[in-house]
Design a protein around this motif. Structure first.
Motif, PDB file in Angstrom:
ATOM      1  N   GLU A  13       0.733  -1.283   0.033  1.00  0.00           N
ATOM      2  CA  GLU A  13      -0.018   0.081   0.120  1.00  0.00           C
ATOM      3  C   GLU A  13       0.899   1.363   0.045  1.00  0.00           C
ATOM      4  O   GLU A  13       1.899   1.344   0.418  1.00  0.00           O
ATOM      5  CB  GLU A  13      -0.848  -0.078   1.278  1.00  0.00           C
ATOM      6  N   GLY A  39       3.215   1.789   2.738  1.00  0.00           N
ATOM      7  CA  GLY A  39       3.226   0.624   3.295  1.00  0.00           C
ATOM      8  C   GLY A  39       4.501   0.010   3.696  1.00  0.00           C
ATOM      9  O   GLY A  39       5.015  -1.076   4.545  1.00  0.00           O
ATOM     10  N   ASP A  47       7.586  -2.364   9.173  1.00  0.00           N
ATOM     11  CA  ASP A  47       6.757  -2.732   7.968  1.00  0.00           C
ATOM     12  C   ASP A  47       7.696  -3.481   6.952  1.00  0.00           C
ATOM     13  O   ASP A  47       7.222  -4.186   6.127  1.00  0.00           O
ATOM     14  CB  ASP A  47       5.978  -1.699   7.340  1.00  0.00           C
ATOM     15  N   ASN A  94      -2.244   3.268  -4.341  1.00  0.00           N
ATOM     16  CA  ASN A  94      -1.517   1.869  -3.980  1.00  0.00           C
ATOM     17  C   ASN A  94      -1.011   1.036  -5.294  1.00  0.00           C
ATOM     18  O   ASN A  94      -0.148   0.587  -5.054  1.00  0.00           O
ATOM     19  CB  ASN A  94      -2.917   1.084  -3.443  1.00  0.00           C
TER      20      ASN A  94
END
Length: 483
Positions: A56, A59, A65, A129
């Motif tokens: 994302e 992200g 992450d 995204n």
């Protein structure tokens, strides 16, 4: 050494298989779990091995992450050898649906290739995204093609929902998860030092800082030297019944619904999916291989998502309606005449901070593997490897300490980042489900109202310098998640 694995979903079975590969003649492995697997996330999954397709906007901005993505990316590369080892171990217990399928003699049932489409069914968060996926593919030098949507096989959306951009990711594909579970279980049941106990676990019994045995739902007891809690979304409930509710952060039920359909004229050859949207994995349609003597015209459409403090055994009509509409309008308009074979409902294990719990707890002989959200199947070979090392006292990458089960919830977003993300995803979900504002300032007014509500919730729970994960807003709002 007697090791007891609690849980017979893909995570529990993969851990047991990893232990089996390391076992000596005196080792015993016990797998505990009801054969029906109620609420199993695996049985409701398309079992897509998507790493890049799940990225994302923003992200990969934090170290946590980025490491989680690295885990996912590595798991994809581990799958071929992992499956071949299952095939070798299963021998004549290999499922009939797999034994003669293309590739099983030399590589398994994994099929590769995922199409990611960028359509206008939601809002421009989809565009961000999609851009993030493309940027990561380039940055990591992952094999992909930028293609025209009209070149996607069996992609026939309604004209109003046609995609403007598309990607083909070569090395991300899918399994039939039901066949894979059979394969795992067949390999384990064939081993003389593996024993299955076909019951659910009720609670742990502990004394002097160690687990002594587990009590099953029938009242029977199973003793062991080491215990692995891998019961998915029910993990925290087991600890709660054991008087150990503070051992790990709470695990919630990420309820997901998927639909198995049969469409003889439009059988898929590859996964077709959107980017993540609306705090879920977006819309997807995945081939659902049935076996060598079947026409293989089944498709799995998914998946909805909402977080709950308890299991929901049935799919909500709003989830089913959304998936049916999405499949017909956004993937293939001919699905209007497809047969509905099955509605699947599964509970993904969703930790309070949304990150996995992997490793030893603060109780020396109790380990946990849960909180994987919708990545449990995908991460199975990696979890098998890492948990096997941990259970044998071996050194693993120090970054796995980020996901230590007894940690405090990770806080990776500032308050403003979390509020902005929550509002953005809620608006995306609204557009995805048919929101059509008047020609006025209505969208801006709604955004302002949403932001105010999320800000007030942060104030209410005392979140001054950290942000609530957007998918957990309702759990904090109704007191199920405690700061």
């Amino acid at each position: 050494m007697k090791r007891v694995v609690l849980g017979n979903g893909v995570v529990g079975l993969s851990i047991a298989f990893g232990l089996l590969r390391r076992a000596n003649a005196s080792d015993e492995i016990v797998v505990v779990g009801p054969p029906q697997r109620p609420g199993s996330a695996t049985l409701a999954a398309a079992a897509m091995l998507n790493s890049f397709a799940e990225i994302e906007h923003g992200g990969l901005d934090t170290d946590v992450d980025l490491f989680r993505f690295e885990m996912s990316h590595r798991a994809t590369r581990l799958w071929p050898a992992f499956e071949q080892s299952l095939i070798d171990a299963a021998g004549d217990t290999l499922p009939s649906g797999c034994s003669a399928c293309q590739g099983c003699a030399g590589g398994g049932c994994f099929k590769s290739g995922t199409y990611v489409i960028n359509n206008n069914a939601a809002d421009d968060l989809d565009d961000l995204n999609f851009d993030a996926i493309l940027a990561a593919l380039v940055d990591f030098n992952e094999q992909h093609d930028v293609i025209s949507p009209k070149d996607i096989p069996h992609y026939k959306p309604h004209q109003r929902y046609r995609a403007s951009r598309a990607l083909f990711i070569h090395n991300e594909g899918w399994f039939n998860p039901r066949i894979m579970l059979e394969k795992m279980e067949g390999a384990l049941r064939r081993a003389p030092n593996v024993r299955f106990v076909d019951e659910g676990v009720d609670r742990f019994n502990h004394a002097d800082g160690a687990i002594t045995y587990v009590t099953l739902m029938s009242g029977k007891q199973v003793e062991g030297d080491q215990f692995v809690l891998a019961t998915g979304a029910t993990a925290w409930d087991v600890l709660d019944r054991s008087g150990l509710r503070d051992l790990i952060q709470r695990i919630f039920y990420g309820i997901g619904t998927s639909l198995e359909i049969r469409s003889p004229d439009d059988a898929l050859s590859h996964v077709i999916r959107t980017p993540n949207r609306g705090l879920a994995c977006g819309l997807y349609a995945a081939p659902y291989f049935q076996g060598p003597n079947e026409p293989n015209d089944h498709v799995l459409v998914g998946a909805s998502n909402f977080i709950a403090p308890q299991l929901h055994a049935y799919g909500r009509l709003t989830s089913i309606e959304g998936l049916l509409n999405g499949a017909i309008k956004q993937i293939n308009s001919n699905y209007y005449r497809a047969d509905l074979i099955r509605v699947n409902v599964g509970a993904r294990p969703n930790s309070q901070d949304t990150y996995p719990l992997l490793g030893k707890t603060s109780i020396d002989n109790l380990f946990a593997a849960t909180g994987t959200k919708r990545d449990g199947f995908h991460l199975a070979p990696l979890i098998s490897e890492v948990m096997g090392k941990m259970l044998h006292g071996e050194v693993v990458d120090e970054r796995y300490s980020l996901f230590a089960p007894s940690r405090k919830p990770l806080r990776t977003m500032t308050r403003d980042e979390a509020v902005s993300k929550a509002v953005r995803h809620q608006m995306s979900a609204a557009y995805q489900h048919g929101f059509s504002p008047a020609t006025s300032r209505m969208p801006e007014q709604i955004v302002a109202n949403m932001r105010d509500a999320v800000e007030r919730l942060h104030d209410q729970i005392g979140a001054k310098d950290w942000g609530i994960p957007p998918e957990m807003l309702d759990m904090y709002r109704y007191g199920h998640a405690i700061p």
